[in-house]
Design an enzyme around this catalytic site. Sequence first.
Site, mmCIF file in Angstrom:
data_model
loop_
_atom_site.group_PDB
_atom_site.id
_atom_site.type_symbol
_atom_site.label_atom_id
_atom_site.label_comp_id
_atom_site.label_asym_id
_atom_site.label_seq_id
_atom_site.Cartn_x
_atom_site.Cartn_y
_atom_site.Cartn_z
ATOM 1 C CB SER A 8 -8.483 -2.916 41.849
ATOM 2 O OG SER A 8 -8.647 -3.112 43.241
ATOM 3 C CB CYS A 9 -8.962 2.718 41.793
ATOM 4 S SG CYS A 9 -9.275 3.071 40.049
#
Length: 512
Positions: A8-9
Site C-alpha cells: 500500500s502507498c
Amino acid sequence: MKLVAVSSCPTGIAHTYMAAEALEQAGKAAGHEVHVETQGAAGSTPLDPALIAAADGVIYAADLEVKDKQRFAGKPFVDVGVKKAVHDAPGVIAAAVAAVEAGVPAGAGETPAAAPAAAGPRAADRNAGAGTNVRKWLMTGVSYMIPFVAAGGILIALSFMLAQVAWGGAEGAIEVTGVDQAQVVAAFDPLSLQHWAVVLLATGQLAFGFLVPVLSGFIAYAIADRPGLVPGFLGGAAAGFVGAGFLGGLVTGFLAGGVALWISRWNVPKGVRGIMPVVVIPLLSSAVVGVVMLVLIGRPIAAAMDGLTGWLDGLSGSSVVLLGVLLGAMMGFDLGGPVNKVAYTFAVTGLATQGLASDATQYRIMAAVMAAGMVAPLAMALATTVRKRLFTHAEQENGKAAWLLGASFISEGAIPFAAADPWRVIVSSVVGSSVTGALVMASGSTLVAPHGGVWVLPLIGNPLGFLAAVVVGTLVTAAVVVLLKTLAHDPVVSAERAAEEQRDPALVAPSA
C-alpha cells in the site's frame, strides 16, 4: 517457500501495484510462491485465509497502516516501505526468507485471540521509529482524503466551465459563486445551464466540506483503530467550525487517536468492557478533543491558517515563481517518495481552505505541482527514444510505458530509471521539474482537480501555458540526462547492452 504480502502507498495508485508486481516477479525468479494483497485506492481483495495459513512468512510493503494485520499474527515477517519493494524486490524476498529461517521474532507471536478489541499499533509498529509511525498515520489520513478532493475539485471545475457558457464570459466563474444555492435547488430547472452550474458547485463544495474531518478521522483511525474514528471526525468538524482548516485537522487527528488509544487501554471491570468501544471511548475522547479544539487551541491555529493563506495570496512576481521552483524541485526529487508527497499534500490540502476565485494562488500551486510531477517519466520516455544506446533494452521498454504514466501524472513511471542510475536521473529530474514549476506559476495556469494529468486538461485554466511548461521541462530533463549519461560512458549500461546484443543481434541499432 510460500510467502504472502501486503502492499500500500499513500495515494494507492502507482507504488501499490508496482510493488506487488515486483514482489511476485522476484519471488518467482527465486523459486518462491508469493501472493500479494494490494490495499490501493480501488479497495482490496483480501488474501484467502487458506493462503495465509499455509504461508511461511509475511511481507509488509506498506507506507500506511495495514488493514486487518492480526490475520498474520504469529508468522515471521519483514516490514519495509513500499519504495523498498519497488526498488529492491529481490532483496525484500531474501530478507523475508531469512526471517522465516530465523523463526518468529520476539514479540511477534501474538495470536488473534489475544489482540485487544481496540487494536492500536501492531507489533511491527511498536518496533518502528516514532518518525516512521507518524508518517504512516499522516499518510493514512491523506490517502482517505484525496478521493474527496478529486471528486469535489472536478465538480467545482465543471461548474466553472458551465458557468462561463451560461453567463457568456469568463466572469461566469465569479457569478456562479454569488447565486443563492438553496433557491436554485428549490426551483431547479433541468433545462437551465445556470442551474446546473450552481448545483454542481454546491455538490463539489459539499464534498470539500468532508476534507478536514476525513483527514482528522483517519489519522485517528490509523493510531487507535475504530475507537479513533468518532473523536477524529468530531475534531475535524470542530477545526472547520473555528476556521483552523487542515492544520487544525492534523492536530485533532493526532490528539483524538492518542486519547482514544489511551482510554482503550484502561484496565476496567469486566462488566464495563462491553460498553467501552460504543459508549465510554467515543464519549470521553470526543469530549476531550472537542473542548481542547474549541476552547484552547482552535483560535491560535485559525490565526496561523489565516497568516498562511494571506501569505500565499500576497505572493506575486518573482516570489510566486520561486515557490514554483521549490515545489517543482520537490516533485522531481524522489518521484513519489516522502519529499514528493510533502509538496503534493501541501497543494491538495490547500484546496480545502482556498476561496473560489478562479485565479486563486492555491489553484496555481496545484497546477504547478501536477505539471512538475509529469515531467520525469515523460523525459525518460523521450530520452530512451532519441538516445537508445544510452539505455538498456529493459529501460527502453520501460520508456514506452512511461509516456502514458507521465501523461497521467504518475511520477513513479521514472522510478526504474532512478533505481538504475540515481544521481543522473534525479539531478536531471530536479532541474527540469523546477523549470516546469516556475513556468506554470509565471503563466498563471490554475487547476482545481488534484490528479489526472492531460486527461483533465479541459479543467485547467490557461491549458496552453500548462502544456508549454510541461514540454519545456520534459525537454530540459531529457537533455540533461542524455548529456550526463553521454559524458559518463556508463560501463554498466555498455556491458549490459553488449550482452543483450550478443544474445539477440536484432537489438543492434545505429546510434541515434
